[in-house]
Design a protein around this motif. Structure first.
Motif, mmCIF file in Angstrom:
data_model
loop_
_atom_site.group_PDB
_atom_site.id
_atom_site.type_symbol
_atom_site.label_atom_id
_atom_site.label_comp_id
_atom_site.label_asym_id
_atom_site.label_seq_id
_atom_site.Cartn_x
_atom_site.Cartn_y
_atom_site.Cartn_z
ATOM 1 N N GLU A 6 0.645 -0.980 -0.052
ATOM 2 C CA GLU A 6 -0.185 -0.034 -0.095
ATOM 3 C C GLU A 6 0.848 1.394 -0.041
ATOM 4 O O GLU A 6 0.617 2.077 -0.549
ATOM 5 N N ARG A 7 1.871 0.975 0.874
ATOM 6 C CA ARG A 7 2.899 2.179 0.754
ATOM 7 C C ARG A 7 3.459 2.596 -0.653
ATOM 8 O O ARG A 7 4.053 3.594 -0.976
ATOM 9 N N LYS A 8 3.515 1.456 -1.465
ATOM 10 C CA LYS A 8 3.983 1.442 -2.775
ATOM 11 C C LYS A 8 3.337 2.412 -3.720
ATOM 12 O O LYS A 8 3.747 2.491 -4.929
ATOM 13 N N LEU A 461 -6.296 -3.414 -1.098
ATOM 14 C CA LEU A 461 -5.167 -3.529 -1.398
ATOM 15 C C LEU A 461 -4.969 -2.592 -2.473
ATOM 16 O O LEU A 461 -5.546 -2.369 -3.591
ATOM 17 N N ASN A 462 -3.838 -1.407 -2.336
ATOM 18 C CA ASN A 462 -3.715 -0.305 -3.598
ATOM 19 C C ASN A 462 -2.308 -0.151 -3.696
ATOM 20 O O ASN A 462 -1.541 0.333 -2.706
ATOM 21 N N PHE A 521 1.590 1.094 -13.763
ATOM 22 C CA PHE A 521 0.013 0.998 -13.764
ATOM 23 C C PHE A 521 -0.367 0.499 -12.347
ATOM 24 O O PHE A 521 0.392 0.179 -11.449
ATOM 25 N N ASP A 522 -1.513 1.025 -12.227
ATOM 26 C CA ASP A 522 -2.067 0.746 -10.793
ATOM 27 C C ASP A 522 -3.160 -0.200 -10.613
ATOM 28 O O ASP A 522 -3.826 -0.505 -11.457
ATOM 29 N N VAL A 523 -3.243 -0.712 -9.537
ATOM 30 C CA VAL A 523 -3.888 -2.097 -9.333
ATOM 31 C C VAL A 523 -4.444 -1.856 -7.675
ATOM 32 O O VAL A 523 -3.855 -1.546 -6.838
ATOM 33 N N HIS A 524 -6.085 -1.806 -7.773
ATOM 34 C CA HIS A 524 -6.695 -1.656 -6.651
ATOM 35 C C HIS A 524 -7.788 -2.837 -6.310
ATOM 36 O O HIS A 524 -8.694 -2.893 -7.299
ATOM 37 N N ILE A 525 -7.778 -3.307 -5.235
ATOM 38 C CA ILE A 525 -8.580 -4.383 -5.010
ATOM 39 C C ILE A 525 -9.422 -4.161 -3.773
ATOM 40 O O ILE A 525 -8.764 -3.928 -2.825
#
Length: 588
Positions: A6-8, A461-462, A521-525
C-alpha cells in the motif's frame, strides 16, 4: 506484506490524469474568463470606463445564474462522477438527464422573470447612479436572453470533463472565446452597437461552443444516455441540488457580497473606487481561471476516486492540486505586487483621477488569492467527502468574512478597506484549522484541514506496478496474500489471481512501446461483503480487453482475455488517456 505494498502506491497515474484534466481545463477556464475580460477591455477602450463599471455592476445577476448552474449542474456532476466510479451506468444516465431537465426549467423561468423586472433590477444593482444605470440596463436585457444557454453550456462541459474528455471542452471553450472576441470587435469597434454588442457576442460564442460539445454524445466513448423516469426525476434533481448546495450557496453569496462590496466602495471612495474594484475583480477572474482548471478537478477525478473507494489516490490528488494552486497563484500575486501598472494599462487606468489608489488597491487585493483558493479546495473536499453541513457553513463564512472585514475597515478609514480582502482570507483559514482540529479530536482517522481518512480500509489493497515481469510476479504473490487475509474462498482467489495475471502481463507486453520502465500501472482491490472488485489502470495505448476477448484468432491471441471475461463481470473505459478495467467477482 499488504501494508508494504500500500505504501508503494505512487501518484504517477493520478498525476497524468490530473495534468491532462488540469491543462485542458485551465485553457478552457482561461478561454471562458477571457470572454469576460475581453468584454471589459474592448468596452473600456471603445466606450469608456463607465461601461466597464456598468458591466461589473451586473455581475451579481451573472453570479445568480452561476448559482443555478452550481446548484443543479455541479451537484449532478459530482453524483455522476461517483456513479461512474462505481460503474453504475443507470444511475449516471438518470442523474445526467434529470440534471439537464431541472437546469433548463429554472434557467428559463428566472431569465423571463428578471427580464420582465429588468428596470428595477438595474436600478437596484446600480443604486440609481445615473452614469451607469442606462448602460447596465441595456447590457442586462441582452445578457438575460442567453443566460439559460450559457449555464447549459457550462453544465454540459462539466459532464464531458467528468467523462474523461477535457480536451473537447478545451476546444469548445477556446472556440467560444475566439467567436466572442471576433463579434466583440465587430459589434463594438466596427458597427458601433454600444454595450449591447458585448452581450450579443457572449451569447453567440456560447451557442457555437455548445454545438461543438454535442460531438461527445455521438462518440463511442460517451457514458451518458438519455434516460428519464418521471417518477424518479425529481428525486435525482433534489439529490443533485443537495450535493451542489454548498458550492451553489457560495456562488449566490458571491453575488450578494459583490453587491455589498460595490455599495461599500461606491459610498466610501466614489466612482474612482468602483473602477479600482472593477480591475481588482478582473484579478479575481484570473483566480477563477486557476481554480476552474485545477481545484475543480477534485470534483471530477476526486469524485471518481471516491466512487472507486481509492482514498489513497484522493490524498495524492489533493496534495498535487494544492501544490499547483499555490505555485501558480504565487506567480500571479508577485506579478500584481511588482507591476500593477501593467494590469491597469489594459483597462485605461490613466483615464481615472486617482491612479495611485488603483495601484495600491490592486497590490493589496492580490494578497487574497492564495488564501481564498486554499479555502475553496478544502471546501470542495468537505463536500465530496460527505461533510455537507461543514461545506455549507464554510461557503457562507467565506463570503461573510469578506464583506465583514471590508465594511469594518472602510468604517475605520475608507483607504483601508482593501486590506479587508487578504485579512478575511487568512481569518477563514484559521477557522478551518480550529474546526478540523475539533473533528480530528473526535475522529482521529480524519486528517486536519483536509479531513481525508488517514488510512484505507483493511479490506483494500492499493499499489503501483512497474512494467516488468518481476514486479508483476511480486504483485501477484501479494494479491494472493491479501486475499487470504480477507478470507476469500480459494476458488475465488484463484480466479482473481488468474485474471489479474492475464491483464497485468498483457499490459507489460503490449501497453507501452517506449521506455516501459518509466511507466507505472495501478491495481486496486477491494473486498466487499458479497463481491470483490479489481480496478486496473494503465497509461498505454487504447486497448479494450472486452472486444479483444470476443475476437481471438486461431493462434490463441485473446484467449486469455476470453477466459477473464467468463470468470468476472468486466467493464472497460478509456478516459484521461488511460485504460481503465473494472472486474467484479462474486464471493461464494
Amino acid at each position: 506484506m499488504v501494508g508494504k505494498e500500500e505504501r508503494k502506491k505512487k501518484g504517477y497515474l493520478i498525476a497524468k490524469a490530473l495534468h491532462q484534466f488540469m491543462w485542458a481545463s485551465i485553457l478552457a477556464s482561461v478561454a471562458s474568463q477571457i470572454a469576460m475580460t475581453t468584454d471589459a477591455i474592448v468596452v473600456s477602450q471603445f466606450i469608456g470606463p463607465e461601461a466597464i463599471s456598468a458591466i461589473n455592476l451586473t455581475m451579481p445577476v451573472v453570479i445568480f445564474f452561476n448559482f443555478l448552474m452550481m446548484l443543479f449542474g455541479m451537484g449532478g456532476t459530482v453524483l455522476v462522477a461517483r456513479s461512474l466510479g462505481e460503474r453504475d451506468a443507470q444511475t449516471s444516465n438518470k442523474v445526467f438527464s434529470s440534471t439537464l431537465i431541472g437546469l433548463i426549467a429554472v434557467g428559463v423561468f428566472f431569465s423571463a422573470l428578471l427580464l420582465f423586472f429588468s428596470p428595477q433590477v438595474a436600478s437596484f444593482i446600480t443604486n440609481d447612479t445615473p452614469i451607469v444605470y442606462s448602460l447596465s440596463l441595456r447590457y442586462l436585457r441582452i445578457m438575460l436572453l442567453g443566460s439559460t444557454i450559457t449555464i447549459l453550456f457550462m453544465t454540459i462541459t462539466n459532464f464531458i470533463k467528468t467523462d474523461g474528455n477535457p480536451k473537447l471542452v478545451m476546444k469548445a471553450v477556446l472556440l467560444s472565446s475566439f467567436v466572442n472576441l471576433f463579434f466583440d470587435i465587430l459589434f463594438i469597434a466596427i458597427l458601433k452597437t454600444g454595450i449591447e454588442g458585448s452581450a450579443w457576442a457572449s451569447i453567440i460564442g456560447s451557442v457555437t461552443a455548445l454545438l461543438l460539445c454535442s460531438r461527445h454524445f455521438q462518440s463511442t466513448n460517451n457514458s451518458y444516455h438519455w434516460q428519464v423516469e418521471l417518477k424518479q426525476c425529481h428525486q435525482y434533481i433534489l439529490k443533485g441540488v443537495k450535493m451542489g448546495f454548498p458550492m451553489g450557496i457560495n456562488t449566490l453569496l458571491l453575488g450578494v457580497s459583490t453587491y455589498a462590496i460595490n455599495s461599500i466602495i461606491l459610498s466610501s471612495l466614489g466612482t474612482d473606487g468602483i473602477f479600482a474594484w472593477a480591475i481588482c475583480f478582473q484579478l479575481f477572474i484570473i483566480l477563477q481561471m486557476v481554480l476552474g482548471g485545477i481545484a475543480t478537478s477534485i470534483y471530477s477525478i476526486g469524485g471518481l476516486l471516491i466512487g472507486e473507494k481509492d482514498i489513497l489516490g484522493l490524498r495524492l490528488l489533493t496534495n498535487k492540486v494544492m501544490k499547483y494552486v499555490c505555485l501558480s497563484l504565487l506567480v500571479i500575486t508577485l506579478f500584481a505586487l511588482i507591476t500593477p501598472g501593467s494590469i491597469g494599462w489594459l483597462f485605461a487606468s490613466k483615464n481615472v483621477q486617482s491612479e495611485d489608489m488603483f495601484l495600491n488597491a490592486l497590490r493589496i487585493y492580490s494578497l487574497i488569492l492564495i488564501p481564498y483558493a486554499m479555502a475553496v479546495v478544502y471546501r470542495i473536499l468537505y463536500q465530496i467527502l460527505g461533510y455537507w453541513t461543514l461545506s455549507v457553513v464554510t461557503s457562507i463564512a467565506q463570503m461573510g468574512c469578506m464583506v465583514l472585514f471590508v465594511g469594518l475597515l472602510a468604517w475605520v478609514k475608507p483607504e483601508w478597506l482593501w486590506w479587508g480582502f487578504p485579512v478575511s482570507g487568512l481569518f477563514l483559514l484559521g477557522i478551518y484549522l480550529v474546526v478540523t482540529l475539533v473533528i480530528h479530536h473526535k475522529n482521529p482517522d480524519a486528517e486536519v484541514m483536509t479531513l481525508i481518512p488517514q488510512a484505507e480500509d483493511g479490506q483494500s489493497l492499493n499499489f503501483s506496478v512497474r512494467y516488468n515481469n518481476d514486479d508483476v510476479q511480486q504483485a501477484l504473490e501479494n494479491i494472493l496474500s491479501f486475499l487470504e487475509t480477507c478470507d476469500i474462498e480459494p476458488s475465488t482467489s484463484f480466479q482473481i489471481n488468474l485474471c489479474c495475471e492475464e491483464l497485468m502481463y498483457n499490459i507489460v507486453t503490449y501497453a507501452v512501446n517506449k521506455d516501459p520502465e518509466k511507466h507505472l500501472f495501478d491495481v486496486h482491490i477491494v473486498c466487499h461483503k458479497d463481491t470483490v472488485s479489481v480496478l486496473i489502470k494503465d497509461d498505454g495505448k487504447p486497448f479494450n480487453p472486452i472486444l479483444k476477448s470476443v475476437s481471438f484468432n486461431e493462434d490463441g491471441d485473446g484467449l486469455g482475455l476470453a477466459l477473464v471475461n467468463t470468470m468476472a463481470d468486466m467493464k472497460y473505459k478509456f478516459m484521461y488517456n488511460q485504460n481503465v478495467v473494472f472486474l467484479t467477482f462474486n464471493r461464494r
